[in-house]
Design a protein around this motif. Structure first.
Motif, short mmCIF file in Angstrom:
data_model
loop_
_atom_site.label_atom_id
_atom_site.label_comp_id
_atom_site.label_asym_id
_atom_site.label_seq_id
_atom_site.Cartn_x
_atom_site.Cartn_y
_atom_site.Cartn_z
N ASP A 58 0.84 -1.21 0.00
CA ASP A 58 0.00 0.00 0.00
C ASP A 58 0.87 1.25 0.00
O ASP A 58 0.59 2.23 -0.72
CB ASP A 58 -0.91 0.01 1.22
N THR A 59 1.93 1.25 0.82
CA THR A 59 2.78 2.43 0.90
C THR A 59 3.55 2.65 -0.40
O THR A 59 3.86 3.79 -0.76
CB THR A 59 3.77 2.34 2.06
N ARG A 60 3.87 1.56 -1.10
CA ARG A 60 4.54 1.70 -2.39
C ARG A 60 3.61 2.33 -3.43
O ARG A 60 4.05 3.05 -4.32
CB ARG A 60 5.00 0.34 -2.89
N ALA A 61 2.32 2.04 -3.30
CA ALA A 61 1.36 2.52 -4.29
C ALA A 61 0.94 3.97 -4.04
O ALA A 61 0.72 4.73 -4.98
CB ALA A 61 0.12 1.62 -4.31
N SER A 62 0.84 4.36 -2.76
CA SER A 62 0.33 5.70 -2.46
C SER A 62 0.61 6.08 -1.02
O SER A 62 0.57 5.23 -0.12
CB SER A 62 -1.18 5.76 -2.73
N GLU A 63 0.84 7.37 -0.77
CA GLU A 63 1.04 7.88 0.58
C GLU A 63 -0.27 7.92 1.37
O GLU A 63 -0.26 8.14 2.58
CB GLU A 63 1.64 9.29 0.53
N ILE A 64 -1.39 7.70 0.70
CA ILE A 64 -2.69 7.78 1.38
C ILE A 64 -2.81 6.72 2.47
O ILE A 64 -3.59 6.86 3.41
CB ILE A 64 -3.86 7.66 0.37
N TYR A 65 -2.03 5.65 2.36
CA TYR A 65 -2.09 4.59 3.38
C TYR A 65 -1.77 5.15 4.75
O TYR A 65 -2.44 4.80 5.74
CB TYR A 65 -1.11 3.46 3.05
N TRP A 66 -0.77 6.03 4.85
CA TRP A 66 -0.39 6.56 6.16
C TRP A 66 -1.47 7.48 6.72
O TRP A 66 -1.74 7.48 7.92
CB TRP A 66 0.94 7.28 6.08
N ARG A 67 -2.11 8.25 5.85
CA ARG A 67 -3.21 9.12 6.32
C ARG A 67 -4.36 8.26 6.85
O ARG A 67 -4.95 8.56 7.90
CB ARG A 67 -3.70 10.03 5.19
N LEU A 68 -4.69 7.20 6.11
CA LEU A 68 -5.78 6.32 6.53
C LEU A 68 -5.43 5.62 7.85
O LEU A 68 -6.27 5.51 8.75
CB LEU A 68 -6.05 5.28 5.44
#
Length: 338
Positions: free
Chosen positions: A188-198
């Motif tokens: 998920d982190t490789r695909a998008s930074e949105i993972y950390w926000r979620l």
């Protein structure tokens, strides 16, 4: 004499304490067969049973011992304890790749493996037989009139708009314990930074942490959870009670795991293992494939958003101890917020 007995006790308990932990064990086929195939796997018995049944139908004289473990326990059994299994099946692609890369898997080729698509085989040691997406599972009754999220951004907004409804009722993997959970999180982190926000938003709502997809789905069904994030869609869609919850493949990107099998280097029955792998690959690929996942989980409808994890050494990056410690530290800060 008492000292001798105490020494034996300490030796025994030390060995027992170090043994890998099995979640379940099942036996199939004749109990008195001299031809036994030992499989260690992270897949639930109910999920893999159709494949085992069809294999035994073609050769009913084989007995199968099927041991269910967590992905980390599978590594422990093979590497640390040298347990003799004939086939190892896991959803944790990175850990399977490490086993093969470190010399714990046999090379195997056959007519069936030679016809596999390139994405389904690595170095003639790892063989993929499923494509299983990470999904968001939500309670239909618990949501009421609230629109279901279609993407991670939708999910973040939903949690922020209804914090009291979702507090303590959002669940996800404990990536410290689950190899698959760790794989999904790092991808998920490789695909998008949105993972950390979620993850930070879920952590702020006292997210519940789980070892397994099945437990998360059970918690959604019981009402303990309203949302489960990064659940194996294949487990959710295969359940008879699947109409009680919605299975969402995120429209921003859907991470797809390939479940793989290998023959351990110390397999006692390599010939039986080869027969099983051929059956597994033949039944899972091609026009006449009879896949283990319910066809209702149609990945082709979301093809543009699919983020298939590729088998190979790239998966070893987050297994580096320094990188893993850094990742887990950041994850704990986001999800636990202590």
């Amino acid at each position: 004499m008492r000292q001798f007995a105490l020494s034996l006790f300490l030796i025994f308990t030390a060995g027992w304490a170090g043994a890998f932990e099995a979640e379940d064990v099942a036996r199939f086929g004749p109990s008195d067969s001299e031809r036994e195939l030992r499989i260690i796997s992270t897949a639930d018995i109910a999920f893999i049973k159709p494949m085992i049944s069809s294999f035994l139908a073609s050769d009913p004289g084989i007995a199968i011992e099927y041991t269910v473990v967590g992905s980390s326990e599978l590594q422990k059994a093979i590497v640390d304890e040298g347990e003799a299994f004939d086939v190892a099946i896991s959803s944790a692609m990175d850990l399977q790749t490490k086993l093969a890369n470190d010399g714990w898997a046999q090379s195997f080729t056959s007519e069936a493996t030679s016809s596999l698509p390139s994405w389904a085989v690595w170095n003639d040691m790892l063989f993929a037989f499923t494509q299983e997406p990470a999904a968001i599972v939500v309670s239909k009754s618990g949501f009421g009139d609230i629109p279901l999220p279609e993407s991670r951004n939708d999910l973040i907004n939903l949690l922020r708009q209804h914090p009291e409804l979702f507090r303590g009722r959002v669940g996800t993997y404990d990536v410290r314990q689950s190899g698959l959970g760790y794989l999904f999180a790092t991808q998920d982190t490789r695909a998008s930074e949105i993972y950390w926000r979620l993850t930070e938003v879920m952590g702020g709502l006292d997210a519940q942490l789980f070892c397994c997809s099945s437990d998360m789905i059970d918690a959604v069904k019981s009402g303990d959870l309203l949302i489960a994030y990064n659940v194996l869609g294949s487990y959710a869609i295969n359940r008879e009670d699947r109409d009680e919850f919605a299975i969402i493949l995120p429209s921003d990107f859907t991470t797809v795991m390939l479940r793989t099998a290998l023959i351990p280097s110390n397999a006692p029955s390599s010939e039986l293992a080869a027969l099983f792998l051929d059956h597994l690959m033949t039944r899972s690929h091609g026009q006449d494939a009879q896949v283990l996942t319910n066809p209702a989980l149609d990945l082709s409808q979301n093809e543009a958003a699919l983020n298939r994890i590729r088998i190979g050494p790239g998966l070893l990056v987050f297994l580096d101890q320094l990188k893993k410690r850094a990742f887990l530290s950041e994850w704990e800060s986001a999800i636990l917020q202590k």
